[in-house]
Design an enzyme around this catalytic site. Structure first.
Site, mmCIF file in Angstrom:
data_model
loop_
_atom_site.group_PDB
_atom_site.id
_atom_site.type_symbol
_atom_site.label_atom_id
_atom_site.label_comp_id
_atom_site.label_asym_id
_atom_site.label_seq_id
_atom_site.Cartn_x
_atom_site.Cartn_y
_atom_site.Cartn_z
ATOM 1 C CG PHE A 1 -25.791 38.779 -10.785
ATOM 2 C CD1 PHE A 1 -24.438 38.796 -11.088
ATOM 3 C CD2 PHE A 1 -26.565 37.736 -11.296
ATOM 4 C CE1 PHE A 1 -23.867 37.789 -11.878
ATOM 5 C CE2 PHE A 1 -26.003 36.735 -12.087
ATOM 6 C CZ PHE A 1 -24.658 36.764 -12.379
ATOM 7 C CD GLU A 2 -31.921 41.748 -14.516
ATOM 8 O OE1 GLU A 2 -32.826 41.047 -14.039
ATOM 9 O OE2 GLU A 2 -32.130 42.850 -15.058
ATOM 10 C CB ILE A 3 -26.679 36.737 -17.049
ATOM 11 C CG1 ILE A 3 -25.462 37.222 -16.252
ATOM 12 C CG2 ILE A 3 -26.283 36.416 -18.482
ATOM 13 C CD1 ILE A 3 -24.342 36.203 -16.121
#
Length: 403
Positions: free
Chosen positions: A301-303
């Protein structure tokens, strides 16, 4: 000629490291044993504040305190005066993972994207099947793009010595490193580290949210996460912060320090190097990883803002690592590579913990106490008690910040 000399020097360096690891094991096992004992003592005497360890108090675990939307400028559904960000939901996924990605898409659409309608971009090193395209497009009203990764971006580079890869993979396997001999895993780590933002399909896109198959999302997200990042001057967002297996990245930090010595101008004055080099909680990790704590953002998960990854600092850093060969001679993952790059070259105030986003990638959770969440017990970090010590988020709070 100069390139060949550099490649030969790097190969020789890696070869010496491999030899040193073998000699170290055979000659000085007592040193490792001693550090392991020290690490075990730290584990007994230091109680993690944030992992779900049975009955943590709400005063020490922020995920047991009621969580709301983040402070700052927020864009909600109906704020028609605020345009969408230049962003995409991004997934590197195989045809065989169709069931897993459909399940995850259902969660992402339910909790977030049915409200904001951001496009999906799927990547694969082989063409997607018609079944994959039909079933994924059926999960969303947003447009879906299905992109083939260029062979030059995926295949093992020509400068990698296959014989040395074979020897190194044996050592990694002896250290119980997962996927040690799985070539596609090494290729995936390299692509996620420094190739994804070079793909022609993303050349005009700024923001991405990385979506992995077989991950779960538990909480309704009623604000535009991309606009939040852009409007509040953030560059990178994460949910889980853990330790890596130090045996998989023995030379990553020394190679990083070589690059920094050549390019000190890239190191940001407000960096997070203390988080990257802490040796109090897991001293054994710091010893084996030659100065790196192994703390990293779990990048499934990464933005993120691809403008950072496209910057001279990060892109040249990746190229330096790529030619050192550690993606194949060891098992340098995109999570520690991203984290080190961010920790050194970015103002640490631009990193954001999305504590309000409920998330699972087995075996780790991010479970906030929020009325917007269901199916995820507040404060939960893992169902396997022995893994609680892998949570590194306290160190991030200690050395960086908690917002």
């Amino acid at each position: 000629m100069q390139l060949n000399r550099r490649v030969n020097r790097l190969l020789a360096l890696i070869g010496l490291v491999v030899l040193a690891v073998v000699i170290f094991r055979k000659i000085v096992p007592s040193a490792t044993t001693e550090v392991n004992q020290q690490e075990a003592e730290v584990g007994r005497t230091t109680t993690p504040k944030h992992p779900d360890s049975g009955s943590p108090s709400s005063s020490t675990n922020p995920l047991l305190q009621e969580v709301g939307e983040p402070d700052g400028i927020l864009t909600h559904v109906g704020d028609t005066d605020r345009p969408r960000a230049n962003a995409t939901l991004l997934s590197l996924v195989r045809n065989s993972e169709l069931r897993g990605i459909v399940r995850t898409m259902r969660d992402v659409e339910r909790t977030f994207n049915s409200k904001f309608n951001y496009p999906w971009t799927f990547f694969n090193d082989v063409p997607f099947t018609e079944e994959f395209k039909q079933k994924t497009q059926a999960m969303t009203k947003a447009p879906c793009r299905y992109e083939l990764i260029p062979k030059a971006h995926w295949e093992t580079p020509a400068w990698i010595n296959k014989d040395l890869v074979g020897v190194s993979s044996e050592i990694l396997e002896e250290d119980d490193i997962m996927y040690a001999k799985q070539q596609s895993y090494h290729q995936m780590c390299r692509w996620n580290s420094g190739m994804f933002y070079k793909h022609p399909a993303l050349k005009d896109v700024r923001w991405y949210w990385r979506i992995e198959p077989n991950t779960r999302y538990y909480c309704s997200i009623d604000y535009d996460v991309f606009r939040y990042m852009e409007d509040n001057d953030k560059t990178y967002g994460y949910v889980i912060n853990i330790y890596d297996a130090p045996q998989s990245i023995r030379t990553l930090w020394p190679t990083t320090m070589e690059f920094v010595a050549q390019h000190p101008e890239y190191v940001h004055a407000n960096n997070a190097i203390q988080w990257l080099t802490d040796n109090d909680v897991r001293p054994n990790h710091n010893v084996i990883a030659n100065g790196y704590s192994t703390c990293h953002f779990w990048s499934n998960f990464e933005i993120g803002d691809m403008d950072f990854f496209r910057s001279d600092a990060y892109d040249k850093y990746f190229e330096y690592l790529d030619h050192a060969g550690g993606f194949f001679y060891e098992r340098w993952g995109d999570a520690p590579v991203h984290s080190i790059g961010l920790g050194l070259f970015l103002d640490k105030s631009k990193i954001h913990w999305f504590k309000d986003i409920g998330y699972l990638h087995m075996p780790y959770y991010n479970c906030p106490a929020s009325k917007k969440c269901s199916g995820c017990r507040a404060g939960r970090f893992t169902d396997a008690g022995y893994l609680n010590r892998e949570n590194c988020i306290d160190n991030f709070f200690k050395y960086v910040h908690a917002d």
